[in-house]
Write a protein that holds these residues in place. Structure first.
Motif, short mmCIF file in Angstrom:
data_model
loop_
_atom_site.label_atom_id
_atom_site.label_comp_id
_atom_site.label_asym_id
_atom_site.label_seq_id
_atom_site.Cartn_x
_atom_site.Cartn_y
_atom_site.Cartn_z
N GLY A 75 0.82 -1.20 0.00
CA GLY A 75 0.00 0.00 0.00
C GLY A 75 0.85 1.25 0.00
O GLY A 75 0.56 2.22 -0.72
N SER A 76 1.91 1.25 0.79
CA SER A 76 2.83 2.39 0.83
C SER A 76 3.49 2.60 -0.53
O SER A 76 3.63 3.74 -0.99
N LEU A 77 3.85 1.52 -1.18
CA LEU A 77 4.49 1.62 -2.49
C LEU A 77 3.52 2.17 -3.52
O LEU A 77 3.88 3.01 -4.35
N ARG A 78 2.28 1.72 -3.49
CA ARG A 78 1.28 2.21 -4.44
C ARG A 78 1.00 3.70 -4.23
O ARG A 78 0.77 4.44 -5.19
N MET A 79 1.01 4.14 -2.98
CA MET A 79 0.79 5.56 -2.71
C MET A 79 1.91 6.41 -3.29
O MET A 79 1.66 7.46 -3.89
N ARG A 80 3.14 5.97 -3.13
CA ARG A 80 4.26 6.72 -3.69
C ARG A 80 4.23 6.69 -5.22
O ARG A 80 4.61 7.65 -5.87
N SER A 81 3.79 5.58 -5.77
CA SER A 81 3.65 5.51 -7.23
C SER A 81 2.58 6.48 -7.72
O SER A 81 2.74 7.13 -8.76
N ALA A 82 1.50 6.62 -6.95
CA ALA A 82 0.42 7.53 -7.35
C ALA A 82 0.89 8.98 -7.37
O ALA A 82 0.43 9.78 -8.19
N THR A 83 1.81 9.34 -6.49
CA THR A 83 2.32 10.70 -6.46
C THR A 83 3.43 10.93 -7.48
O THR A 83 3.92 12.05 -7.62
N GLY A 84 3.83 9.89 -8.18
CA GLY A 84 4.88 10.04 -9.19
C GLY A 84 6.27 10.13 -8.62
O GLY A 84 7.20 10.53 -9.32
N SER A 85 6.44 9.74 -7.36
CA SER A 85 7.75 9.87 -6.71
C SER A 85 8.47 8.54 -6.54
O SER A 85 9.53 8.49 -5.92
N LEU A 86 7.91 7.48 -7.09
CA LEU A 86 8.50 6.15 -6.90
C LEU A 86 9.70 5.97 -7.82
O LEU A 86 9.60 6.13 -9.04
N THR A 87 10.87 5.66 -7.23
CA THR A 87 12.09 5.48 -8.00
C THR A 87 12.83 4.24 -7.50
O THR A 87 12.39 3.56 -6.57
N SER A 88 13.97 3.98 -8.13
CA SER A 88 14.80 2.85 -7.70
C SER A 88 15.30 3.04 -6.27
O SER A 88 15.60 2.06 -5.58
N ASP A 89 15.39 4.29 -5.82
CA ASP A 89 15.81 4.54 -4.43
C ASP A 89 14.80 3.96 -3.45
O ASP A 89 15.17 3.48 -2.37
N ASP A 90 13.52 4.01 -3.82
CA ASP A 90 12.49 3.43 -2.96
C ASP A 90 12.63 1.91 -2.90
O ASP A 90 12.35 1.29 -1.87
N VAL A 91 13.06 1.31 -4.02
CA VAL A 91 13.30 -0.13 -4.02
C VAL A 91 14.42 -0.48 -3.05
O VAL A 91 14.31 -1.43 -2.26
N ARG A 92 15.49 0.30 -3.10
CA ARG A 92 16.61 0.04 -2.20
C ARG A 92 16.21 0.27 -0.75
O ARG A 92 16.64 -0.48 0.15
N GLU A 93 15.40 1.28 -0.52
CA GLU A 93 14.94 1.54 0.85
C GLU A 93 14.08 0.39 1.36
O GLU A 93 14.25 -0.06 2.50
N MET A 94 13.17 -0.10 0.52
CA MET A 94 12.33 -1.20 0.93
C MET A 94 13.14 -2.49 1.11
O MET A 94 12.84 -3.30 1.99
N ALA A 95 14.17 -2.64 0.29
CA ALA A 95 15.01 -3.84 0.39
C ALA A 95 15.67 -3.95 1.75
O ALA A 95 16.01 -5.06 2.19
#
Length: 440
Positions: free
Chosen positions: A416-436
């Motif tokens: 859900g958190s990831l989808r929210m960031r995607s909706a705002t257009g701010s989702l990047t590879s940095d978010d992947v690394r953070e979630m990892a």
């Protein structure tokens, strides 16, 4: 004996965790990098964007100088009748010409440039959206695969507990300290646990197959959700801040905005059919025996001037095209509103899901602690003759259910958190690394 059974189950669960977190485990970042290379949907979006980049250049070309050249060489056989005398001269003619044309006023060319620029921006926004969708697809597939791994572990631990309990009941029955009812109850729970384990393994295979289709290789081991799991502070922000971020920078909304801009350009292009066109024209031509009248003559002509074309009447097609373009512009505006509403509705659902997941995680973490203590207390009570075998089985089943629900709540929060960031257009590879970092 009961403590020994619980201890063995804990060892089994730990063994599964150690095996899954081995050095050969596929990390979330590795899965994402592999998907960027292999995923056909992402590759198609990449090349679509590469093609879209050219729209701006194509549109701009109409505003830049146009240079053309021509050359003609021919052998001519002619017949001339003059003073009752017929002759048949043969000669070669040559003509070379080069022309430069630069628009001084061309509303149609300007409209084409605006359309091309808007289309290029829309293409870039669409690609940005597809890049974020790739992150979502990979992360969802990865998280679901990890979740099914945990379900297999929990189901295996539950099955092993019942197997151990079954053995204990059998030994107690042989000594005359247990009952057949205890054995039947435990066997019934064991059979149900076996069925749940089979279902969990089927789900595990399906989830890993989905992930493998994205990264282009088989999945053998994955990182696990680690003990350092934390809720991001930004996810607790108010809904209005998320809503405004979507309207400002969501790539799909931005793409629709650029489509509206392109539609405005099409309206201008259609209306340009009634506008004059003014061009600066310069030419240079060199001819040799161009016609029979200039036989054996060479000529060089240099010209420079302004050319004006004024459309007068085209049968009503310009007005019809303009009305059609205006209708398309209104359709683009309606599609923009529809897309904005669609994304905001999805955001509301994800926001509520994240908020409830955060609350559930806190509650379920306490529930796991309580369920663990309940098993210990029930074990002691059975020894004192206060509780019976069924009470222990129920406590063990409760722990399994709570652990399963906690894992589900954590994964729901992450997605859900990831989808929210995607909706705002701010989702990047940095978010992947953070979630990892939540996995180990």
């Amino acid at each position: 004996m009961k403590k020994k059974m619980i201890y063995r189950a804990a060892l089994i669960l730990a063994a599964f965790g150690c095996a899954a977190s081995s050095a050969s485990a596929l990390s979330l970042v590795e899965a994402y990098e592999k998907a960027r290379i292999h995923d056909p949907q992402y590759r198609a979006a990449f090349y679509n964007n590469e093609a879209g980049k050219e729209n701006r250049i194509i549109g701009r070309a109409n505003l830049l100088p146009q240079l053309s050249g021509s050359y003609n060489a021919s052998k001519n056989n002619s017949e001339i009748l003059a003073n009752n005398r017929r002759t048949h001269p043969e000669y070669y003619s040559r003509a070379a010409n080069i022309q430069l044309r630069q628009s001084l006023f061309n509303l149609d060319a300007y409209a084409r440039y605006r359309i091309g620029a808007a289309q290029t921006k829309a293409s870039a926004a669409i690609f940005d959206s597809e890049a974020q969708k790739l992150i979502l697809r990979v992360t969802i597939a990865y998280v679901e695969a990890v979740f099914t791994d945990e379900q297999v572990e929990l189901a295996s631990a539950s099955r092993n507990m019942y197997q151990e309990q079954n053995k204990v009941n059998a030994r107690l029955f042989e000594k005359g300290e247990g009952t057949r009812t205890d054995m039947l109850e435990t066997q019934a729970r064991l059979d149900l646990a076996e069925a749940k384990l089979l279902e969990a393994k089927d789900n595990q295979v399906a989830a890993r197959t989905t992930l493998a289709s994205l990264i282009g290789e088989d999945v053998t081991a994955l990182d696990r959700l680690g003990p350092n799991f934390r809720v991001r502070a930004a996810d607790t922000a108010g809904f209005d801040s998320w809503k405004q971020a979507i309207l400002d920078s969501n790539p799909e909304v931005q793409a629709q905005l650029f489509n509206v801009e392109a539609a405005r350009g099409e309206v201008l292009q259609a209306k340009a059919g009634h506008s004059p066109r003014v061009d600066f024209v310069a030419s240079y031509s060199k001819n040799a025996s161009e016609t029979i009248n200039t036989l054996n003559q060479d000529s060089t002509v240099r010209s420079i001037g302004v050319q004006v074309n004024v459309p007068l009447y085209s049968g009503g097609s310009v007005s019809a095209s303009a009305r059609q373009a205006v209708a398309r512009q209104e359709r683009a505006k309606a599609e923009l509103d529809a897309k904005s509403n669609e994304i905001l509705v999805a955001l509301r659902k994800d926001y509520d899901s994240v908020a409830s997941s955060i609350t559930r995680i806190k509650a379920l973490e306490k529930a796991v602690e309580s369920a663990t203590l309940l098993i210990k207390a029930t074990t002691q009570s059975i020894k004192g003759g206060v509780r019976i075998n069924l009470d222990l089985l129920t406590a063990q089943e409760q722990l399994y259910v709570v652990q399963r629900d906690l894992a589900q709540a954590r994964f729901n929060y992450l997605l859900g958190s990831l989808r929210m960031r995607s909706a705002t257009g701010s989702l990047t590879s940095d978010d992947v690394r953070e979630m990892a970092q939540s996995f180990r």
